[in-house]
Design a protein around this motif. Structure first.
Motif, mmCIF file in Angstrom:
data_model
loop_
_atom_site.group_PDB
_atom_site.id
_atom_site.type_symbol
_atom_site.label_atom_id
_atom_site.label_comp_id
_atom_site.label_asym_id
_atom_site.label_seq_id
_atom_site.Cartn_x
_atom_site.Cartn_y
_atom_site.Cartn_z
ATOM 1 N N LEU A 106 22.740 59.252 64.501
ATOM 2 C CA LEU A 106 22.949 58.791 65.882
ATOM 3 C C LEU A 106 23.834 59.768 66.654
ATOM 4 N N LYS A 107 24.855 60.251 65.973
ATOM 5 C CA LYS A 107 25.766 61.198 66.619
ATOM 6 C C LYS A 107 25.000 62.473 67.010
ATOM 7 N N LYS A 108 24.140 62.901 66.109
ATOM 8 C CA LYS A 108 23.354 64.112 66.395
ATOM 9 C C LYS A 108 22.415 63.871 67.576
ATOM 10 N N LEU A 109 21.838 62.670 67.658
ATOM 11 C CA LEU A 109 20.943 62.373 68.788
ATOM 12 C C LEU A 109 21.696 62.453 70.114
ATOM 13 N N ASP A 110 22.924 61.914 70.129
ATOM 14 C CA ASP A 110 23.718 61.973 71.370
ATOM 15 C C ASP A 110 23.944 63.426 71.783
ATOM 16 N N ASP A 111 24.211 64.236 70.789
ATOM 17 C CA ASP A 111 24.476 65.640 71.064
ATOM 18 C C ASP A 111 23.202 66.366 71.522
ATOM 19 N N ILE A 112 22.072 65.975 70.930
ATOM 20 C CA ILE A 112 20.795 66.566 71.349
ATOM 21 C C ILE A 112 20.520 66.209 72.811
ATOM 22 N N ARG A 113 20.813 64.958 73.171
ATOM 23 C CA ARG A 113 20.584 64.565 74.568
ATOM 24 C C ARG A 113 21.430 65.431 75.509
ATOM 25 N N LEU A 114 22.703 65.628 75.165
ATOM 26 C CA LEU A 114 23.565 66.456 76.020
ATOM 27 C C LEU A 114 22.988 67.865 76.154
ATOM 28 N N PHE A 115 22.562 68.418 75.021
ATOM 29 C CA PHE A 115 22.036 69.786 75.031
ATOM 30 C C PHE A 115 20.759 69.879 75.867
#
Ligand code: SF4
Ligand code: SF4
Length: 334
Positions: A38-47
């Motif tokens: 989930l944390k990685k998904l949030d970061d992917i969205r930001l990127f």
């Protein structure tokens, strides 16, 4: 249209197929931790928002439909739900090796199609006679074909073969497709006339509004686990690949979120991926991969590198990308 960027997650190493020459190499019940995902998904969205790129999220395995969260027994459906909750524009690609009729797995697949808009989900099938030593292959192929055709207008099959099973593989696919009224032409002649070409041969088959795409290529005996005499020699020399020329266009995360630069089956997974602690963010990961790819591209260009086959090229590339320039001493000796 925005540029595409693909993030592939190996969500579980677990697999029931026990293929000879498996590229996964462990097949253990190691699953991606949900909180890290989930944390990685949030970061992917930001990127992807910052860079205005269209995100594609790939889920693979092992067998991704065997993924289980050890804390609450949730399965792939929860991961897909979380992807769309956090990144509503994501396109989701799932690659399965399939199963024979099975109420739980059939239900998992059907519930995905019921919840996800058609244009945001595509499930492809990796099919071959190495899986379970060919036992149940025909039933599995037809079962998956009927499930996927019921929900998708386009179904992609990845097919690999070796000297021992190439004819039987073609026979089985021909018979399976005929049951669904698809004409199967061209690929038999192509494969049997050039069985060792390591480049994918793509054939398209249409029946009314449905399309089947078959991508076939010889199996790669990754760690020489299988009898090499059974495998075709890769006799085509090769230089720079599309990803080196144009990348980075993808990141490939394993269950522990360690990182490879590429998800090609020829990637040399004997070389350890980069640990997740080395990066601060997805943006940091992409920048690091870009930096290495630029230097690798230059190396290919300056030294006019070519390799005896794709396996050697990808082994060299994996070492360079995972370890950096320093310990790649003389690529021309490859
Ligand atoms: S289907 Fe894939 S992960 Fe499973 S055993 Fe075969 S190669 Fe390995
Ligand atoms: S591992 Fe192979 S396919 Fe992937 S980027 Fe490197 S050379 Fe290209």
């Amino acid at each position: 249209m925005n540029k595409l960027f693909t993030f592939v997650f190996r969500i579980t190493a677990l697999c029931d197929k026990a293929c000879e020459a498996c590229c996964n190499g462990q097949q253990k019940a190691i699953h991606i931790p949900t909180q890290l995902f989930l944390k990685k998904l949030d970061d992917i969205r930001l990127f992807t928002e910052a860079k205005k790129v269209q995100p594609i999220i790939g889920l693979t395995g092992g067998e991704p439909f065997l993924y289980v969260d050890p804390r609450n027994r949730s399965h792939i459906g929860l991961l897909v739900h979380c992807i769309l909750e956090r990144i509503p524009s994501a396109e989701i690609l799932i690659r399965t090796s399939g199963w024979e009729a099975h109420p739980i797995l059939d239900d998992r697949l059907a519930s995905l199609f019921n919840k996800i808009p058609k244009n945001q989900l595509n499930i492809s099938l990796g099919f071959n006679l190495f899986q379970k030593k060919g036992i149940g292959a025909s039933k599995r192929f037809k079962h998956m074909l009927s499930l996927l055709l019921a929900h998708q207008d386009r179904v992609i099959f990845d097919v690999i073969y070796n000297r021992l099973n190439v004819e039987k593989t073609i026979d089985l696919i021909e018979a399976g497709l005929a049951d669904f009224n698809f004409q199967y032409q061209g690929i038999r002649t192509h494969i049997l006339s050039q069985p060792s070409t390591p480049h994918r041969f793509t054939s398209r088959h249409r029946e009314k509004a449905k399309q089947i795409i078959i991508e076939a290529y010889p199996a790669y005996n990754a760690y020489q686990q299988g009898n090499q005499a059974h495998f075709f020699d890769e006799n085509v020399s090769c230089g720079v690949c599309h990803e080196i020329k144009t990348g980075p266009t993808q990141l490939f995360y394993r269950e522990d979120l360690s990182l490879y630069h590429c998800n090609d089956p020829f990637l040399d997974s004997r070389i350890s991926p980069i640990e997740k602690e080395r990066f601060l963010s997805v943006s940091d990961e992409v920048n690091a991969m870009r930096d290495r790819l630029v230097r690798l591209r230059q190396l290919f260009f300056d030294q006019q590198l070519t390799f005896k086959n794709k396996q050697m090229r990808c082994a060299f590339c994996t070492r360079f990308m995972m370890r950096g320039r320093a310990d790649v001493i003389n690529p021309l000796t490859e």
